[in-house]
Motif scaffolding. Sequence first.
Motif, PDB file in Angstrom:
ATOM      1  N   TRP A  59       0.767  -1.214  -0.001  1.00 52.20           N
ATOM      2  CA  TRP A  59      -0.377  -0.356   0.248  1.00 52.20           C
ATOM      3  C   TRP A  59       0.802   1.281   0.376  1.00 52.20           C
ATOM      4  O   TRP A  59       1.721   1.524   0.332  1.00 52.20           O
ATOM      5  N   ILE A  60       0.710   2.489   0.061  1.00 50.96           N
ATOM      6  CA  ILE A  60       1.421   3.664  -0.787  1.00 50.96           C
ATOM      7  C   ILE A  60      -0.143   4.632  -0.728  1.00 50.96           C
ATOM      8  O   ILE A  60      -0.538   4.672  -1.315  1.00 50.96           O
ATOM      9  N   SER A  61       0.261   5.487  -0.176  1.00 55.70           N
ATOM     10  CA  SER A  61      -0.778   6.194   0.168  1.00 55.70           C
ATOM     11  C   SER A  61      -0.958   7.628  -0.756  1.00 55.70           C
ATOM     12  O   SER A  61       0.300   7.804  -1.566  1.00 55.70           O
ATOM     13  N   ASP A  62      -2.302   8.239  -1.053  1.00 53.74           N
ATOM     14  CA  ASP A  62      -2.397   8.950  -2.343  1.00 53.74           C
ATOM     15  C   ASP A  62      -2.082  10.297  -1.551  1.00 53.74           C
ATOM     16  O   ASP A  62      -2.144  11.396  -2.727  1.00 53.74           O
ATOM     17  N   GLN A  63      -2.110  10.101  -1.014  1.00 50.36           N
ATOM     18  CA  GLN A  63      -1.687  11.756   0.400  1.00 50.36           C
ATOM     19  C   GLN A  63      -0.648  12.133   0.478  1.00 50.36           C
ATOM     20  O   GLN A  63      -0.097  11.217   1.114  1.00 50.36           O
ATOM     21  N   ALA A  64      -0.011  13.001   0.120  1.00 46.35           N
ATOM     22  CA  ALA A  64       0.977  13.197   1.537  1.00 46.35           C
ATOM     23  C   ALA A  64       0.993  14.047   3.029  1.00 46.35           C
ATOM     24  O   ALA A  64       0.280  14.694   3.125  1.00 46.35           O
ATOM     25  N   GLU A  65       2.240  13.894   3.834  1.00 45.67           N
ATOM     26  CA  GLU A  65       1.879  14.177   4.632  1.00 45.67           C
ATOM     27  C   GLU A  65       3.650  14.445   5.353  1.00 45.67           C
ATOM     28  O   GLU A  65       4.192  14.712   5.235  1.00 45.67           O
ATOM     29  N   PHE A  66       3.178  15.822   6.741  1.00 41.69           N
ATOM     30  CA  PHE A  66       4.823  15.496   7.135  1.00 41.69           C
ATOM     31  C   PHE A  66       5.604  14.556   7.606  1.00 41.69           C
ATOM     32  O   PHE A  66       4.460  13.540   8.336  1.00 41.69           O
ATOM     33  N   THR A  67       6.266  15.081   8.033  1.00 43.42           N
ATOM     34  CA  THR A  67       7.037  14.075   8.683  1.00 43.42           C
ATOM     35  C   THR A  67       7.253  13.443   9.990  1.00 43.42           C
ATOM     36  O   THR A  67       7.404  13.929  10.798  1.00 43.42           O
ATOM     37  N   PRO A  68       6.481  12.233  10.324  1.00 40.57           N
ATOM     38  CA  PRO A  68       5.888  12.327  11.963  1.00 40.57           C
ATOM     39  C   PRO A  68       7.389  12.429  12.832  1.00 40.57           C
ATOM     40  O   PRO A  68       8.397  11.956  11.854  1.00 40.57           O
ATOM     41  N   LYS A  69       7.433  13.075  13.317  1.00 37.86           N
ATOM     42  CA  LYS A  69       8.658  13.558  14.390  1.00 37.86           C
ATOM     43  C   LYS A  69       9.065  11.771  14.881  1.00 37.86           C
ATOM     44  O   LYS A  69      10.534  12.344  15.237  1.00 37.86           O
ATOM     45  N   ASN A  70       8.396  11.171  14.816  1.00 39.90           N
ATOM     46  CA  ASN A  70       9.417   9.822  15.640  1.00 39.90           C
ATOM     47  C   ASN A  70       9.671   8.670  14.413  1.00 39.90           C
ATOM     48  O   ASN A  70      10.245   8.174  14.859  1.00 39.90           O
TER      49      ASN A  70
END
Length: 296
Positions: A251-262
């Motif tokens: 699975w690959i998300s179809d939306q980008a997001e900010f890198t989680p801090k952990n």
Amino acid sequence: MRKLIFTALIASFALVSCKKDIQFDACGQIDAVQVVVSAESAGKILSLDVEEGDKVCEGSILGAIDSMQIFLQIQELRQRTEGAQARLVDIKRQGQPNLNQLASLENDLARYNKLLQNNAATQKQVDDIQDKIAILKAQIDAQNQSWERGNSNVRSEIEAYGIQLAQKEDQLRKCRITVPVSGTVLTKYAEQGESVVSGKPLFKIADMDNIFVRAYFTTAQLAGMKIGDELSVIPDDGSDSPVEYKGRLTWISDQAEFTPKNIQTRDERADMVYAVKVAVPNNGELRLGMYAYIRK
């Protein structure tokens, strides 16, 4: 304040975990599909034969919630259904005497018609028999219509009981605590003897045989990747030379997001990343929450 400290500790731990001398493209955590089994009926838990760590199979009945009142209601509905069925009229049997009488009158009519032809009977005698036949036929039609109307009402009553019975039987089935999916019991929330309401969580299951790593890749890294690609998964098991597993990108998300801090990627300066899932077969050594390195 405590939440901020806890978040900082997690981030620090992840940084240490993913900074070993291992070449990787992304770092994530091992997870699995988890299902919370909740009570589908309200009442006292009569039995709950499951403990944390148990492996359970789909369809297994692990316990039961008190169902006495529902059982008694089912018995009452069955008795009412039997009573209603007893009120159904057997129209053919009940109408047979009138039909026999009609047949007798029709035989008389045929006989008197022959007598009339031979001047051995009068027209009035024939007319009287014809009148009796007409009246009897009207009575038969009216009686049949009344019986059919009564039977229709009784059948509607029986159907209503059937619907109520199906509802109660469904409620009775929901008093059984059944496993919806195969897996391992992670957490148990209730015990035998407790009174629960519908929807209260009883225990949580995870499919530990088919786990996955949720990681994050930059747009540049995903350029040469597609669903089904084989990737290397290296769990951070605390050893100096961890075992390398072969995983599959599912699975690959179809939306980008900010890198989680952990979570770290190969390029930790990347602000926007895409979440992915990498399926990994579990040999029993992989645990939920473990950090793992992903390498293309």
